[in-house]
Design an enzyme around this catalytic site. Sequence first.
Site, short mmCIF file in Angstrom:
data_model
loop_
_atom_site.label_atom_id
_atom_site.label_comp_id
_atom_site.label_asym_id
_atom_site.label_seq_id
_atom_site.Cartn_x
_atom_site.Cartn_y
_atom_site.Cartn_z
N ASP A 2 0.82 -1.21 0.00
CA ASP A 2 0.00 0.00 0.00
C ASP A 2 0.86 1.26 0.00
O ASP A 2 1.82 1.38 0.77
CB ASP A 2 -0.90 0.03 1.24
N ASP A 38 -9.93 -6.43 -0.67
CA ASP A 38 -8.95 -5.80 0.21
C ASP A 38 -9.65 -5.16 1.40
O ASP A 38 -10.36 -4.17 1.25
CB ASP A 38 -8.17 -4.74 -0.58
#
Length: 225
Positions: free
Chosen positions: A42, A184
């Site tokens: 991320d 996610d």
Amino acid sequence: MMKKNNKRVIEASLLSFPREQNQLEKQLMRLKSAKINSIHYDVMDNIFVNNTSFGTEWLNLLFINNFDVYVHFMVKRPRKWINMFINYPSKAIVFHPEPILKFFSWYLLKKIKRSGRLVGLAFKPNTDISKYHKLLKICDLVTIMGVEPGFGGQKFLGEKIIKNLKYINDIKKSTNKCLIIQLDGGVNFDVIKQTYKYVDHFISGSFLIKQKNINNFKKFIDNLD
């Protein structure tokens, strides 16, 4: 061009891992022992979401250890970050189209695709995904957020996410059969049971790292269906 593979995969979210290198390396070895070879990486700018995370600092460690790295940009200006990352040998690059114009999203998708990486879009839970239907036709993967992006350890948002997964799954069946669908956020055993028919890659961080035996999590995924 990289070969696409729709076998169910666990992507371990680095966001929930320790930042101290020795501890991080121990957790990476736990993944390797369970034959989990994919990392979800991320990148957040504290503008598009209320958090910051990684730059390029951990990429070489992951590549040296032969992980497939899936980069997920949660940023207001994806072009800047894509230019920073595009020369690294990541498996895939995904960005959010919500903060930019559609034609610019098209340009960035094509730019990443030309680099030889898999390319995709990620969507917040409340985004009207139907507005991006044409863009999805050229994506290799789509990331459906199960929580509001920014922080790990949140609770799965339920029916609205399953609705988004079903919508993307219908597009996959009708127009883009090689599309990889990622989930996610909020992933645990119960969520996997609810969603596995629509998901190819499960992204898990805090839940995964808390498992005493990661092998059992991997076996659970492998034995679906």
